[in-house]
Design an enzyme around this catalytic site. Structure first.
Site, short mmCIF file in Angstrom:
data_model
loop_
_atom_site.label_atom_id
_atom_site.label_comp_id
_atom_site.label_asym_id
_atom_site.label_seq_id
_atom_site.Cartn_x
_atom_site.Cartn_y
_atom_site.Cartn_z
CG HIS A 1 47.39 41.97 12.06
ND1 HIS A 1 47.07 40.94 11.21
CD2 HIS A 1 48.15 41.43 13.04
CE1 HIS A 1 47.63 39.81 11.67
NE2 HIS A 1 48.29 40.09 12.77
NE ARG B 1 45.50 38.65 8.88
CZ ARG B 1 44.72 38.25 9.88
NH1 ARG B 1 44.62 36.97 10.17
NH2 ARG B 1 44.03 39.14 10.58
CG HIS C 1 49.06 40.85 7.21
ND1 HIS C 1 48.29 40.58 6.11
CD2 HIS C 1 48.22 41.35 8.14
CE1 HIS C 1 47.03 40.89 6.35
NE2 HIS C 1 46.97 41.38 7.58
CD GLU D 1 43.26 44.00 11.86
OE1 GLU D 1 43.45 44.84 12.76
OE2 GLU D 1 43.34 44.26 10.65
#
Length: 202
Positions: free
Chosen positions: A154, A58, A9, A84
């Site tokens: 991520h 995100r 991202h 993440e």
């Protein structure tokens, strides 16, 4: 040959502030949106069939911008398996403050070892334990069918995927750094083996 494209991202507000983000839902900065736009420009030659992203804003926003730039409307599958790494007690903490609080050596170990987790959090090994089964079941399922697949996620969830695809050791993967908004394009065969890798930058 099907393509599998991985994109971390764009820059988030907590990336900018040098804070551990983990599962906290932090939006993109203006620079992050610009990085997503540039990634879209770099991927205009690929007609993706399906996209995967995490449960976090995100990554979803980065994917939305990329698809908008390419001009594609395709199925998007969101799953927290691609989230993440969970940083536990470190989430929200500035990385410099974390070093002051816990000591630089132990923070470095938490960030850069393969199997040592921060307090109440996940190691990269723990992250891989949820990311890889999803990769094998869902994402590679599309590759086996010959589809071009875009994954926007991520740093650590993508590192665990890269480790699997490139057959890296724990020692090798901890040295891998992923820049925000930079596409990694893998050409695959239909058995899920990597034939070629290209990192696309402006």
């Amino acid at each position: 040959m099907p393509k599998l494209v991985l994109v971390r991202h764009g820059q988030s507000f907590w990336n900018l502030q040098n804070r551990f983000t983990g599962w906290v839902d932090v939006p993109l900065t203006e620079k992050g949106k610009e990085e997503a736009f540039k990634a879209g420009e770099l991927l205009k030659d690929i007609r993706f069939n399906v996209a995967y992203t995490s449960a976090l804003t995100r990554a979803q926003e980065t994917l939305r911008i990329i698809l908008e730039v390419i001009g594609l409307q395709i199925p998007v599958i969101k799953d927290q398996a691609l989230n993440e790494r969970h940083y536990g007690a470190l989430q929200g903490l500035n990385k410099d403050r974390a070093r002051q609080k816990y000591g630089a050596e132990i923070v470095h170990l938490w960030r850069r070892s393969y199997d040592i987790a921060p307090p109440e959090g996940e190691s990269l090994k723990d992250t891989a334990a949820r990311t890889i089964p999803f990769l094998e079941r869902a994402i590679l399922g599309d590759i086996y069918e010959g589809n071009d697949v875009l994954v926007v996620a991520h740093g650590n969830s993508l590192r665990s995927i890269i480790m699997y695809l490139e057959k890296l050791t724990p020692e090798e993967i901890i040295k891998v750094e992923l820049d925000t908004g930079v596409p990694i394009v893998y050409e695959m065969d239909k058995e899920g083996n990597v034939l070629n890798k290209e990192i696309r930058r402006h």
